[in-house]
Design an enzyme around this catalytic site. Structure first.
Site, PDB file in Angstrom:
ATOM      1  CB  SER A   1      -0.897   0.074   1.202  1.00  0.00           C
ATOM      2  OG  SER A   1      -1.760  -1.044   1.105  1.00  0.00           O
TER       3      SER A   1
ATOM      4  CB  THR B   1      -4.668  -5.041   5.281  1.00  0.00           C
ATOM      5  OG1 THR B   1      -4.920  -6.332   4.480  1.00  0.00           O
ATOM      6  CG2 THR B   1      -3.535  -5.195   6.038  1.00  0.00           C
TER       7      THR B   1
ATOM      8  CE  LYS C   1      -9.446  -6.099   4.139  1.00  0.00           C
ATOM      9  NZ  LYS C   1      -9.492  -6.679   2.878  1.00  0.00           N
TER      10      LYS C   1
ATOM     11  CG  ASP D   1     -11.379  -5.050  -0.620  1.00  0.00           C
ATOM     12  OD1 ASP D   1     -10.360  -4.596  -0.878  1.00  0.00           O
ATOM     13  OD2 ASP D   1     -11.310  -5.770   0.644  1.00  0.00           O
TER      14      ASP D   1
ATOM     15  N   GLY E   1     -13.899 -19.323  -0.881  1.00  0.00           N
ATOM     16  CA  GLY E   1     -13.324 -18.506   0.131  1.00  0.00           C
ATOM     17  C   GLY E   1     -14.567 -17.566   0.847  1.00  0.00           C
ATOM     18  CB  ALA E   2     -16.805 -17.459   3.072  1.00  0.00           C
ATOM     19  N   GLY E   3     -14.056 -15.051   3.439  1.00  0.00           N
ATOM     20  CA  GLY E   3     -13.209 -14.272   4.553  1.00  0.00           C
ATOM     21  C   GLY E   3     -13.915 -12.765   4.134  1.00  0.00           C
ATOM     22  N   GLY E   4     -13.001 -11.824   4.777  1.00  0.00           N
ATOM     23  CA  GLY E   4     -13.444 -10.341   4.800  1.00  0.00           C
ATOM     24  C   GLY E   4     -13.471 -10.053   3.275  1.00  0.00           C
ATOM     25  CB  ALA E   5     -11.318 -10.467   0.401  1.00  0.00           C
TER      26      ALA E   5
END
Ligand code: NDP
Length: 275
Positions: free
Chosen positions: A23, A68, A72, A108, A132-136
């Site tokens: 970043s 990050t 989050k 995102d 995948g089922a995370g924050g993103a």
């Protein structure tokens, strides 16, 4: 917008781990291109340190921050306001200072859409599988729905987490699944959104029954190699998440500075990051 052109905007990214974060490089590039002065630091914060380090940053004149893994969701408790997209995602990746305190936003989803658009991926009516089922995933699912996809299957190692995400969204176009070898349908877009590549662990990838979905890995660098290799072997068009990284950063930068980063500037940064 800065109050005074000469003011240095104090920015940072908070996470654990944080040393790998690109970043600072992204935002320094945008600042140089738009003629703004910024400072941008990486702040390592464990979960039990986040509140203290955020308050220290505010006291030192912090203007905005990226958030990050793994903060989050936890950071929402420190926001005075949440944007509509942060509420839908139930996750925040950007904090912006406003007159009424910290605004929590989530860029995102907008970042993914901009990159898919750049790559010419058709979303209207598309059948999408997200692994995948995370924050993103929480950030990108509402954006994909708004972009008009037909339906989304969210498949996760822990099926309960995928179900929880689907229940929160309460949209009949999104269904949850366990990870399995086949899903009994053909997909137009397959998004890999797990952190497996960071741990170099094997990911159970589905058989592609027919069709050749566009394969998008949210990870980039070595973390994306296994998935992209698999996609290439199956003759699918594919890309890593570097374009999304640039685009979500451009959205954060706009929130802090009111400066819109052009597609040409994003493309220039993308090329620089690839070198
Ligand atoms: P989280 O930590 O919130 O979620 C991790 C996910 O990965 C969970 O669904 C977890 O499943 C799954 N997972 C981890 N290891 C394995 C494994 N060995 N096998 C199967 N599933 C696994 O991470 P995020 O959602 O925030 O990030 C996911 C990825 O997206 C990361 O690689 C991150 O770098 C990338 N990312 C990229 C962005 C970009 O701009 N390009 C922006 C945001 C994220 P379970 O629930 O079962 O533990």
């Amino acid at each position: 917008m800065p109050d005074h052109p000469a003011r240095v905007l104090k920015l940072a990214v908070f996470g654990d781990p944080i040393a790998h974060s690109r970043s600072p490089e992204l935002h320094r590039f945008f600042a140089a291109a738009t003629g703004l002065s910024i400072s941008y630091e990486r702040i390592h914060a464990r979960a039990d340190e986040l509140a203290t380090k955020l308050h220290a940053f505010i006291a030192a004149g912090g203007h905005g921050a990226n958030i990050t893994v793994p903060h989050k969701q936890a950071v929402m408790a420190h926001c005075d306001q949440l944007s509509a997209r942060a509420v839908r995602a139930a996750a925040v990746n950007t904090l912006a200072r406003s007159d009424s305190g910290w605004l929590g936003d989530n860029t995102d989803g907008a970042g993914l859409l901009l990159d898919l658009q750049d790559k010419g991926v058709e979303l209207t009516g598309a059948a999408v599988l997200i692994i995948g089922a995370g924050g993103a995933t929480r950030g990108i699912v509402p954006a994909l729905l708004d972009a008009g996809v037909g339906h989304i299957v969210v498949a996760n190692r822990s099926a309960a987490k995928a179900q929880d995400l689907v229940q929160t969204l309460a949209d009949s176009r999104v269904v949850a699944s366990a990870l399995k070898p086949g899903y009994g349908e053909t997909f137009d877009l397959l998004i890999h959104a797990t952190a497996a590549g960071h741990h170099n662990s094997a990911l159970p990838l589905p058989e592609i029954l027919s069709g050749h979905p566009y394969c998008y890995d949210l990870s980039y660098g070595t973390a994306s190699h296994n998935f992209l290799h698999w996609a290439a072997q199956h003759g699918c068009r594919h890309c890593d998440g570097l374009g999304m990284l640039v685009a979500q950063a451009a959205e954060s930068f706009k929130l802090w500075t009111d400066q819109t980063i052009s597609p040409e500037l994003r493309a220039a940064l993308f090329r620089q990051l690839q070198q």
